[in-house]
Structure formats: structure tokens, C-alpha cells
Design an enzyme around this catalytic site. Structure first.
Site: not given
Length: 519
Positions: A56, A230, A212, A314, A193, A234-235, A249
């Protein structure tokens, strides 16, 4: 791969650009390959490179400042303003650029709860970006007359002097006009995002807390949510074979349920291992998009351990690529809330229980470490405080989201835990299997039979034992050779918490301030 960031169709006579709306994943994959956007991996996934920007571009994000946003948006270093006339001129130039290209449009919605779903029309220069959005959001047979419009032109290079941008890239949102633009960057995460930021602006006024977080559900329908930036897990941690995945997410917490915004996942896959993370590993197949992952040119096998392009590799794929999913994308309000943090200092325990005020303090603090590659310029883990574990995507004042979380946690009588997936005093990353064991104990209620100790500096409660974990793992001082060195580092982190809170949240009540670390 993907060398032509500004690809223009050269044989437009045989292309009907008007039909490039809501193409199937197969058709989009085919067009991406024909256009030279990427290659096909051995698994059938489309593999692309995003160019110079592989994360990002936080410094290029702007929000149009007008009557609708003047008082609502929390302006500052994260939410930086741009004048309406500057946005309008740039939007017109980018749209004209796209008019000269073959483009691919996705029309659909975010949010599976019908009364809170928001429609989007996303026009992309790359077929691979349209594929990503087709898998990430929900397709629609018909969208509202005034959807939120996003145009995406990675091949358009902004001119700071002409366009009023910070660089040759721009990520801008006009909430009043319901338009957004992304230019000069091919990183798919910017589109995702931007959608999330829009949901974060629109939903609080409807009584829905945008989060989030990932979410999953046990066979008895008890739900858990996992906040975290990130790289905090989480994933990975929500993809549990024994639980149904609601989403990985972005979710909304309504009065009576939690619901997923998305229809897919966007997983960080550096060092992805089929034994440790089988669901994610096997999801990267035909229909998926692998981004900046190194691939063997002969065998077409993806090299997940190779960070040559970026640490921030990713993969985007639909939830249907995962076996254990909750197909509705909805679940009851959570009974367990977990804050994931990656502590770069090696002083936080692997798990701690928080009371209500502590939950608000650590939620507003959002302490973690930026993992290499997630933002341009980040090459090693950097300690950071990201308010509500999602500061870059929160246009409203942090207290809006924090108050909503406290109200919903209290109403649901949920337990809140802080889980450290970062490093210990020896510089070793927390083993995934141990983290899973501690989270399973929190979800199953096993900690109700365990003694806790109060941490002298941070104030939260730390379990003295956990099924499947050695007791010394629960005590962060055990990984330090020198107890004095541990205390010095812990006090340093505590001061950082205080400094961050004083700077960002000066108007928060003393009760919540007192729930923070003690010096």
C-alpha cells in the site's frame, strides 16, 4: 511478467469493450493471459507482478474535503485532504485514459447482510484486477442507480505538479460524490482497502461496527472474531479445520449478528506451508490470483519461500476455495474477541485476558509491528500503533469505533484476549501450533479452570498454564537471559504506549487511560 503496466489493446477491432462487464473468472483469466498481464501457475492460478509498488502507498491516499466530510472525517497524517476541484480534474484525466483502453468492469456489492450491503462499480485497466474483485466481492444481477464508482488505472502516471499528488500514484476517495480513483499502482490491495474505507465511513451511522478482523464459528455456532493488521495471522488463524470460516478480513457487527463484507480472501503467503496452512495453500488454484509470488519458469511451481520480489506476496481467492466455510457469511454475535499483535520487542506474553477498560485501551492503541512489505518502504518489522487495528482505513474519529466496540462487547458479554504472534526475547517468532493451542483454549473455555497472574507492567491477566503449551512459553521473561534487560525493554514499550495514547487520544476518559501499562 506484467512489464506493460500501461497496456493498451492493439486489436480493438475484434474486441467489444462494452461487454467486458462481470466477465467470468475463466474469461478474465484468459484475457489477462492474452494481454500479457501474467502467467498460469502449475495449480492453474493466475500469477502477476504489480510493478514497483508491491504494498500500500499510504502517503498517496487522500480524502476529498467538502461539506459531507469536513466535520465527519478525522483529519491528520492518515486522512489527508484534497480539494474537490483537484480530485475532479484528476478523476476526469484518469477516466479519459481508461476510455482509450480496453477495460474490465465489476458490478457487485460488499456486505452479505442485505440491509447493509453497498453497491460498487469498479472499472479496471487490468483484467487481473477485475478477476481479483470478482472473487473478492459479491456479484450482483443488478446494482442500484447510484453505486460507489471506483476507477483503477495502474498505467496512469500522475504528475505531482499538474495533478496535485504526492507522487506518480494516487488513491483518492470522494465520499460525497460516491467516487474513488486509484492510479499509478498495480497493487490489488489498494482496491480492496478503498472498498473497506468506504464501508467504514458509511456503516457506523446505521449502527453497524465495521471491523478489520477475521471471523469463524464452532459447530455449536459460537462465533469468534480476530482483530489484527496484515501479517499478524488473521487469515491463518481463522482458517481452522475444526471451525467454519465466516471471513478472513473485513466484517460488520450488527445488533444481532456478525457478517462478512467480502466473498473472498486476500492472504499473505510468504513462507506458505501446506502442512501448517493447508486451506490457504490449496486455495491458490484456477480462479485465484497470485501476486508478486516468484514462480519457477519451467515447472510453473510457486516458490512461496522466495522474497525476491517482495516479502508481501499475496493470493486472492474466493471463499468457495476453502472447505470449511459458513456459506451465508453470517454468524451470531461473538462470545470471544481476540486482538492479534506482533510484538517486535519480545516482551508481551503469547496470550493475556483483558477486562472491558483494558479492551478499549488496547483496541485504541492497536499495537503491532508492520511486517516487511505491507507498505512501501517497510523492509523489517517496525513497531507501530494502528488505532483500532486498522487506522489507515478508518475515516471517522477512532472514538466512534471504540465506543461501538465497547457497547457490543458488553451487550454480548464477550471475553477479550490479547494474543502475541510476534517475537520472543531470543528473536524467535511465536510457533503457529502454540498460538493455535492458546486460541483454542480461549475459545473452548479451558482458561476458566486455569489460574491467572496479573502482569506488573501491562496490567492484564496472563494464564499460568495452557493445554498443549509448555508453562515457560506463557512467561515472556523465560526467553530472556537477563531479567533486568527484559524489564528495561518492557518499560520502554510501556512508555511508547503512554506516548502514543497521549498524542492520539487526549480526550479519552481517565478510566480507560488507567487501564494501560503502569510505569
Amino acid at each position: 511478467m506484467n512489464a506493460q503496466l500501461g497496456y493498451h489493446a492493439t486489436n480493438k477491432a475484434v474486441i467489444n469493450m462494452e461487454t467486458n462487464v462481470n466477465l467470468s473468472p475463466a474469461a478474465l483469466t484468459e484475457r489477462a493471459l492474452e494481454r500479457g498481464e501474467g502467467h498460469l501457475a502449475a495449480t492453474g492460478a493466475l500469477v502477476i507482478e504489480t510493478g514497483a509498488r508491491t504494498g500500500r502507498s499510504a502517503g498517496d491516499k487522500r480524502i476529498v474535503r467538502n461539506a459531507s466530510t469536513e466535520e465527519a472525517v478525522s483529519w491528520g497524517d492518515v486522512n489527508m485532504p484534497v480539494a474537490p476541484e483537484v480530485f475532479d480534474k484528476l478523476f476526469g484525466r484518469v477516466r479519459a485514459y481508461l476510455d482509450a483502453c480496453e477495460t474490465f468492469t465489476f458490478e457487485g456489492f460488499a456486505g452479505v447482510r442485505p440491509e447493509h450491503a453497498k453497491d460498487f462499480r469498479i472499472r479496471c485497466e487490468w483484467a487481473s484486477h477485475a478477476l481479483f474483485m470478482t472473487q473478492l466481492l459479491h456479484a450482483s444481477n443488478g446494482i442500484e442507480e447510484d453505486p460507489f464508482e471506483i476507477i483503477v488505472a495502474p498505467g496512469f502516471a500522475c504528475d505531482p505538479e499538474r495533478d496535485g499528488t504526492a507522487s506518480n500514484a494516487a488513491i483518492m476517495i470522494d465520499y460525497e460524490a460516491r467516487r474513488a480513483l486509484i492510479a499509478g499502482t498495480g497493487y490489488s490491495g489498494e482496491i480492496k482497502k478503498s472498498v473497506f474505507s468506504i464501508m467504514n465511513f458509511l456503516l457506523p451511522s446505521q449502527g453497524v461496527l465495521p471491523m478489520h478482523c477475521s471471523a469463524n464459528m464452532a459447530p455449536d455456532r459460537s462465533t469468534a472474531i480476530f482483530f489484527g493488521l496484515s501479517g499478524t495471522g488473521k487469515t491463518t488463524l481463522s482458517a481452522d479445520p475444526s471451525r467454519l470460516l465466516i471471513g478472513d478480513d473485513e466484517h460488520g457487527w450488527a445488533d444481532d449478528e456478525v457478517f462478512n463484507f467480502e466473498a473472498g480472501c486476500y492472504a499473505k503467503c510468504i513462507d506458505l506451508d501446506p502442512e501448517r496452512e493447508p486451506d490457504i495453500f490449496h486455495a491458490i488454484r484456477f480462479g485465484a490470483l497470485a501476486e508478486n509470488v516468484v514462480m519457477d519458469p519451467d515447472t510453473r511451481v510457486l516458490c512461496f519461500t522466495d522474497p525476491t520480489i517482495t516479502e508481501n506476496t499475496r493470493a486472492g481467492y474466493p471463499l468457495t476455495h476453502i472447505k470449511n466455510i459458513e456459506p451465508s457469511g453470517r454468524g451470531p454475535v461473538p462470545k470471544t474477541v481476540i486482538f492479534l499483535t506482533a510484538d517486535a520487542f519480545g516482551v508481551l506474553p503469547p496470550i493475556a485476558r483483558l477486562d472491558r477498560d483494558q479492551a478499549m485501551y488496547y483496541f485504541l492503541s492497536g499495537y503491532t509491528s508492520k511486517v516487511a512489505g505491507t507498505e512501501v518502504g517497510v523492509t523489517t518489522p517496525e513497531p507501530t500503533f494502528s488505532t483500532c487495528f486498522g487506522e489507515p482505513f478508518l475515516p471517522l474519529a477512532p472514538q466512534v469505533y471504540a465506543r461501538m466496540l465497547k457497547e457490543k462487547v458488553t451487550k454480548a458479554d464477550a471475553q477479550v484476549f490479547l494474543v502475541n504472534t510476534g517475537w520472543n526475547g531470543r528473536g524467535e517468532r511465536m510457533p503457529l501450533a502454540r498460538t493455535r493451542a492458546m486460541i483454542n483454549a480461549a475459545l473452548s473455555g479451558a482458561f476458566k479452570q486455569v489460574s491467572f497472574r496479573k502482569d506488573a507492567i501491562f496490567g492484564f491477566e496472563v494464564p499460568e498454564s495452557c493445554p498443549g503449551c509448555p508453562e515457560e512459553l506463557l512467561d515472556p521473561t523465560s526467553s530472556w537471559k537477563d531479567a533486568a534487560a527484559y524489564r528495561k525493554q518492557a518499560e520502554h514499550l510501556a512508555r511508547l504506549f503512554h506516548e502514543n495514547f497521549s498524542e492520539k487520544h487526549p480526550s479519552v476518559s481517565q478510566e480507560i487511560r488507567d487501564a494501560g501499562p503502569r510505569l
